[in-house]
Each structure stands twice: as C-alpha cells, then as structure tokens.
Design a protein around this motif. Structure first.
Motif: not given
Length: 567
Positions: A452-456, A414-417, A461-465
């Motif tokens: 809790a979004t998973n970044v992959g 996740t983002i938080e992790e 799963l997120l953009s470069g920015g």
C-alpha cells in the motif's frame, strides 16, 4: 460560438444544446415582457382609483413567478448540458490523445495539453453552464424591453433602439482589439507554466546558489501580457458605459419633453424610464461576459486544433497474429527534419533475443518505438508475426508487447496499483508471483506501507532501482509475448543492477526480445547483436562473431569493458 462548440463536441450534443438555447431565450423574453405590466400598474396607481392596480399587480406577480420558474429550469438545463459536455469532452480528448503518435508530444506540447485539459477545458465547457444564460439575457431582454417601449410610444422605442448598433460596434471592435493580446497572454502563461515546472525540477542545482532568471523573466513577461490585455479591453468597457449612460440620459430628456408637451402621460413616461433603467444592467454586463466568451472561444479553438490532429490510422480489417517474430524491412524514419532510421533491415525469430548497441543518437530507442508503433515509418515496413504493424489493431499490438523503459514513469498510487496496470484482472497470487520474479518483494518488505506504499507522482518516492523493479513486475504480470527493453540498467548502482538483471532474465525467458543496452552484461546473452550508427546497421552477428571481426562493435566492447578488465 455555439456552432464552434457543437463542431468540437459532435452532433450528439446538438439537440440538448439547442433546447437549452431556446429555453434561455424564452426566459429572457418573458423577463422583458413582464416589465410591460409596469405601465398599467403605474397608470392605475397614479390615477383616480388606485384599487384598479390590484389585478395588474396580480398579473405582474404571476409573470415574475413564471420568469423565476423558467430561469430555474433554463439554468438547470444549462448546468446539465455543461456537465454532460465536460464529461464527454474529457473522454473524447483522452481517447484522442492516446491515439496520437508519440512524436506529437514534444517538450512544449505536454505543458500545453496539461493546461488545456485542466483550466482550458473547464473554461470552454463552462459556456453552457455559466455564460450562456447571462449572455442571452444581456442581449434578448434589452431588445424585448425596447419592443415594449415602442408599443407604448414609437418615439421612445426608436430612441432606445439607436443604442443597439453602437453597442454592437463597440463589442466587435473590442473583440478585434483584444484578440492579439489574448493570444500573447496565453503564450506567455504557457511559457511561465513550463518555467515553474523547470524551477521545481531544478531545485538541486538552484539550491547551490544559482538564480533561475528564466522563471523571473517569464513571469514578468506574463505580467506585462496581462497588463496589455487589460489595456486593450479598457476602451470597450469605457465606451459601453458611456453609450449606456448617454442613451439613458437621452431617453430621460425625450421623455420629459413628451410629458411636458402632453404627448404621453406621467405613468407611461415613468414606466418607460424604469424599463430603460432595467436595460442598463444587462448591457453593462456585456463587457465582462464578452471577455469571458472570448477566452472560452480561444480555448475552444485550441481544443479543436488538438482534436483535428490526425492520429495513427487504424486498420479497417485488422489481421490476427499467428506468431511473434519481428522484422524491419528497409525501414526509413524521419523526425525533426532529419533521418533517424535509414533503410534498416533485420529480423528477430520468435523466442530469440536481439541486442541493439551503438553510440548515443544512433536511433536505438527509435527502433523500439517503431516496433511498438509509437510512430509510423516513412518507408519500408515493420512487421510482427509477418504482419505490418499498420494492419494490426492498436489493442491487439499493445496486448502482445511489454516495454520497460530506462526512465520509468509510475502513476501516483500504491505499488500494487502500479503493478496491476500490467493486467488489471490478475488475481492476488499472480501479482505476488510477478513481484517475486522481479525481486520487488524484498523492496515491499522493507517499506513501512508494504504493497500500500504510495509511490508519488512519477514514482518520485521510490529510488530508480525500485521503480525499475515495479516496471519489470508490471511487464511480467502482463505476460506479453514480445519484450522491448530500453537501457533499463544504465543508471543503476551495482546492487540494484544485479537485482534488476535477475528480474529481466525472468522477463525475457521464452519471449521474443529486443534490448537496447549500453552496458555489455546483457548483450552477451543475446542470440544476435546489431551495431547501429547514424540510423544504419553498421554490423550484425553474434557477440563472438562481431568480436572476431575487430570492427566497430569490437571497439565499442573494448571501451565498455576496459575498466572492468583493468580491475
């Protein structure tokens, strides 16, 4: 094999391994001896009073029960030793890899280590759990049975023992014949694995119509290498099968001759032939077990090679830092056969900002890596707080440095992790504050999963920015005294660049900063600018001073800002 295993693992596993080997050997001997009871059983059953076989049958049943108990205990011991060694080796390999210099991880090495840490490690450490017991049984049980044969009739025992050197010679020849084929197959499998990764990464290009022939060729090479390995082992398999069959046939002929001549009874010859038949199965399994052991030995050799690679040395008596100034003192660093940094000397006082600019390949990112001690210098010294980084413990140095790279890598979670990696023990308020300072909170608000979004894997799963903002939030949460920035905005769109710059400004506030930049927006805010070219300091000074000199930096600045000026 066992010696190599213990050499790779360490002495702490030696006692448990020796105990397991002794237990498995005892089990194999008991199995062989239990078959000796077949002689009195058959003698009584074929004699005039079959009832006399009852005590021997009871003894045979007891021997089989003892063997079953020993087999269970030895297999359980092997499984426990194997899992313990596997867990210990994962820890040892992970700790060792973390201490190796970054330069060790070239393009081919990452795939090799990935394969070794996955299938290779399981194969090597699976010896104790899955291969040791059948291998010992295949060797010891037939030898015990041959000894039993010799006890009843020395001629039959001698005839059976003649097969032993032949079997040993076949196994030795097979091992030599397959060594080169096994090494080639491993190399082809490694190359094919790398091509598969390239195939996945190159999908945008390949879907425009290009065919990835490199993958086709590498898979074909792997198939051919596997075929050559099979062909190399085939003579050994056939030779072992023929040897066992010829040996059994010879015992059958000799037994018939001795029985007809009256030198041995029918019960004895029947029991000995049963024993001979029991020898055949474990001997025939030696080909399969031997192949697996050779594969495990090859993986152990590769594992030992990795573990024997010298890590960066740790100081015996680490020196504590009193401040956080930075210094390069006549630093020279060579990599890949050429000089990357050539006698560079510069200083960054505590709390000040240094910008490093220059053409691609000038050695800018290498300066940051030397500061973080990803490598050790070949000459000169890199100092933090007046102390050579080689005299600072890795843990202490890492705790004082936060690095934000251009290519941000996020762990599959996740983002938080990923933010909490900066300081795992931070409370929720501190994590949220770091996210706000990095302008990550606006990204979290628009994502359905929020924190809790998973970044992959790798942050795919997120953009470069968005990845950069996570990285900056992580660095802010770490709250390190020294910040290293490596071209963090060079590939961002204007909106993300503005947001990331705002986060970087908060990250740099009050800290000692070294930034590598292509875009000139952050360079103007630096206290000092160094123009690097060919691994040497071509110019150094403030932004305005270097512009007034009208030298290399001024030319670089004019080229970088020309589009904005025309606009």
């Amino acid at each position: 094999m066992i010696r190599m295993l213990l050499r790779v693992l360490g002495d702490e596993y030696a006692r448990a391994m020796r105990r397991t080997v002794i237990l498995m050997t005892t089990t194999a001997v008991v199995e062989g001896l239990s078959y000796a009871l077949l002689v009195p059983v058959l003698r009584a059953l074929l004699g005039g009073t079959p009832a006399d076989a009852v005590p021997w049958l009871v003894a045979f049943g007891a021997a089989v029960a003892l063997y079953a108990v020993l087999r269970y205990v030895s297999d359980l011991s092997g499984m426990r030793v194997g899992t313990t060694m596997l867990r210990g080796m994962y820890h040892r390999l992970g700790e060792h890899l973390a201490r190796l210099p970054l330069g060790w991880y070239d393009a081919g090495r990452v795939g090799e280590v990935s394969a070794l840490a996955g299938r290779g490690l399981l194969q090597a450490m699976g010896v104790a759990a899955h291969l040791l017991a059948p291998f010992i049984s295949a060797l010891v049980t037939p030898l015990t049975i041959v000894a039993v044969m010799a006890a009843f009739d020395w001629r039959m025992g001698l005839a059976a023992s003649l097969a032993a050197p032949v079997v040993a010679a076949i196994q030795s020849r097979t091992a030599r014949a397959t060594a080169a084929a096994d090494a080639e197959r491993h190399e082809r499998d490694r190359e094919a694995g790398g091509r598969v990764i390239e195939f996945l990464q190159a999908q945008p290009v390949l879907r425009t119509g290009e065919r990835f022939r490199l993958l086709d060729d590498s898979l074909l090479d792997a198939q051919r290498a596997s075929r050559r390995t099979v062909l190399a082992t085939l003579p050994g398999v056939v030779g072992l099968t023929i040897t066992v069959q010829v040996g059994f046939t010879g015992l059958l002929v000799l037994g018939a001759y001795l029985a007809l001549d009256g030198h041995i009874g029918a019960a004895e010859i029947l029991a000995i032939l049963v024993l001979a038949a029991r020898c055949a199965d474990p001997l025939l399994s030696l080909s399969d077990i031997g192949g697996k052991l050779r594969g495990a030995r090859a993986e152990l050799a590769r594992l030992e090679k990795v573990l024997s690679t010298e890590p960066l040395p740790e100081p015996r008596e680490p020196i504590q830092l009193a401040h956080h100034s930075l210094e390069f003192d006549a630093v020279t660093f060579r990599h890949g056969g050429h000089t990357v940094i050539d006698e560079v000397s510069l200083t960054v006082p505590e709390g000040r900002r240094l910008a490093v600019v220059g053409p691609s390949g000038a050695g800018k990112s290498t300066l940051l890596q030397l500061l973080a001690r990803f490598y050790d210098v070949d000459a000169g010294a890199v100092r933090v707080g007046g102390v050579d980084v080689r005299a600072i413990s890795t843990e202490a140095l890492t705790a004082r440095i936060a690095v934000v790279f251009q290519d941000v890598y996020l762990f599959d979670g996740t983002i938080e992790e990923n933010v909490r990696l900066g300081r795992p023990d931070a409370d929720e308020a501190e994590v949220r504050a770091a996210a706000t300072a990095a302008q990550l909170d606006e990204v979290i608000e628009r994502l359905p999963g929020g924190w809790a979004t998973n970044v992959g894997e790798g942050g795919a799963l997120l953009s470069g920015g968005e990845r950069q903002r996570v990285s900056i939030a992580r660095a802010l949460l770490k709250n390190a005294a020294i910040v290293l920035l490596d071209e963090v905005t060079s590939a961002l769109d204007p909106v993300n660049e503005a947001a990331v710059h705002a986060g970087i400004e908060r990250l740099m506030a009050g800290r000692t900063v070294v930034m590598v930049a292509h875009r000139m927006r952050t360079v103007r805010r630096a206290d000092r600018v160094v123009f690097l070219d060919g691994g040497r300091v071509a110019e150094a000074g403030t932004h305005d001073e270097l512009l007034d000199r009208r030298g290399r930096y001024a030319d670089f600045w004019n080229i970088a800002t020309a589009p904005a000026t025309r606009a």
